[in-house]
Write an enzyme that holds these catalytic residues in place. Structure first.
Site, short mmCIF file in Angstrom:
data_model
loop_
_atom_site.label_atom_id
_atom_site.label_comp_id
_atom_site.label_asym_id
_atom_site.label_seq_id
_atom_site.Cartn_x
_atom_site.Cartn_y
_atom_site.Cartn_z
N ASP A 1 41.93 32.38 43.23
CA ASP A 1 42.41 33.60 42.59
C ASP A 1 42.22 34.83 43.49
O ASP A 1 41.38 34.85 44.38
CB ASP A 1 41.63 33.84 41.29
CG ASP A 1 42.07 32.90 40.17
OD1 ASP A 1 42.77 31.91 40.45
OD2 ASP A 1 41.71 33.18 39.01
N HIS B 1 49.01 36.19 38.84
CA HIS B 1 47.72 36.74 38.39
C HIS B 1 47.88 38.23 38.09
O HIS B 1 46.94 38.99 38.23
CB HIS B 1 46.66 36.49 39.47
CG HIS B 1 45.25 36.49 38.97
ND1 HIS B 1 44.86 35.98 37.76
CD2 HIS B 1 44.10 36.93 39.55
CE1 HIS B 1 43.55 36.12 37.61
NE2 HIS B 1 43.06 36.70 38.67
N HIS C 1 45.70 43.28 38.28
CA HIS C 1 44.44 42.64 37.90
C HIS C 1 43.67 43.46 36.86
O HIS C 1 42.46 43.70 36.98
CB HIS C 1 43.55 42.37 39.13
CG HIS C 1 42.57 41.26 38.90
ND1 HIS C 1 41.38 41.44 38.24
CD2 HIS C 1 42.60 39.96 39.23
CE1 HIS C 1 40.73 40.29 38.19
NE2 HIS C 1 41.45 39.38 38.79
N HIS D 1 37.91 31.63 44.58
CA HIS D 1 38.58 32.88 44.93
C HIS D 1 38.83 32.97 46.43
O HIS D 1 37.91 32.71 47.21
CB HIS D 1 37.74 34.08 44.49
CG HIS D 1 37.59 34.20 43.01
ND1 HIS D 1 36.69 33.45 42.29
CD2 HIS D 1 38.26 34.95 42.10
CE1 HIS D 1 36.79 33.75 41.00
NE2 HIS D 1 37.74 34.66 40.85
#
Ligand SMILES: [Zn+2]
Length: 278
Positions: A109, A159, A163, A245
């Protein structure tokens, strides 16, 4: 000078420890600031582990966001390595099992970032693929990377653009965040924060929500050994979706751990693949 003042600076070893703690503290604080919790920077979060958990967060303000990607902090732990540090070939490559017992899905991510190419190299050397849940504003900063991801057989999930915690937004704002995010058929809400309103917008936009089943907490930089255990331990089984991540902060531990994570999964009989249909 008062007694405690002189004591503090006399003992050199403790000074070193104190300094290390301070440096570490600064780094940890910086990571927290990057989490987007304070709304000043939109970046890597402390994702919630549950699909249904709704996190109460301060509603984002309307003022312009800082969209500059935080520069990865200088590694402060032994296992850290910079993205440009080549991995030892013997540790980097690992063959998938000939007769796998199942698939484990690795997901990354908050990228793209300077760490993404190193992760793609490990995936290629281990004949693996993964899914990268990328953030729209970071794609603008690293325009070559999404094509690079797809060219390597991995795929990209949405995503969102900034964010933000979608549960704090109106349906129109959620729609905008998703529409401006990376093109994909899969979406992962930032922080894993979701609710029926968020999911309704996803459905309206034809997107499948993909969370995770195993959280490595790699953003806390717990050390390479710990990360390998988190990503390959007993909780990981056929069909597991593992959260890591590649963006949002110093991901050198994630990069360093990845060859052994995949090698261990191979030894356990799993192949590592992207999430299908994204
Ligand atoms: Zn995220």
């Amino acid at each position: 000078m008062p007694q405690h003042e002189s004591t503090r600076w006399v003992h050199a070893p403790f000074n070193g420890l104190l300094l290390a703690a301070l440096v570490l503290g600064v780094a940890v604080t910086a990571t927290t600031e990057n989490s987007g919790d304070n709304g000043s920077v939109v970046a890597s979060p402390s994702p919630v582990a549950s699909a249904s958990r709704t996190v109460e967060r301060k509603a984002p303000t309307a003022k312009p966001r800082r969209t500059k990607e935080p520069v990865p902090k200088k590694p402060v732990v032994r296992e850290s390595m910079t993205p440009s540090t080549p991995l030892a070939p013997s540790r980097k490559s690992s063959k998938p099992p000939a007769n796998p017992r199942g698939i484990v899905y690795l997901t990354f991510d908050d990228g793209p970032s300077p760490y993404t190419p190193a992760i793609l190299d490990v995936l290629r050397a281990t004949r693996s693929t993964a899914t990268f849940f990328e953030v729209g504003f970071r794609q603008a900063q690293h325009p070559a990377t999404p094509a690079h991801v797809r060219a390597r057989g991995s795929n990209i999930g949405n995503h969102t653009y900034s964010h933000w915690d979608l549960t704090t937004l109106t349906p129109a704002e959620i729609r905008s965040q998703v529409a401006r995010g990376p093109r994909s058929r899969c979406v992962r809400p930032p922080f894993g924060a979701t609710n029926p309103r968020v999911q309704r917008v996803f459905r309206q936009q034809g997107l499948r929500q993909v969370l995770w089943t195993v959280d490595t907490l790699d953003w806390k930089r717990p050390g390479v050994t710990h990360l390998i255990e988190a990503a390959t331990g007993p909780k990981v089984r056929a069909g597991s979706i593992v959260l890591m991540h590649d963006g949002g902060g110093d991901r050198s531990q994630t990069v360093a751990a990845l060859p052994r994570i995949i090698a261990t999964l191979h030894q356990r009989g799993y192949v590592v693949r992207r999430i299908p249909g994204c």
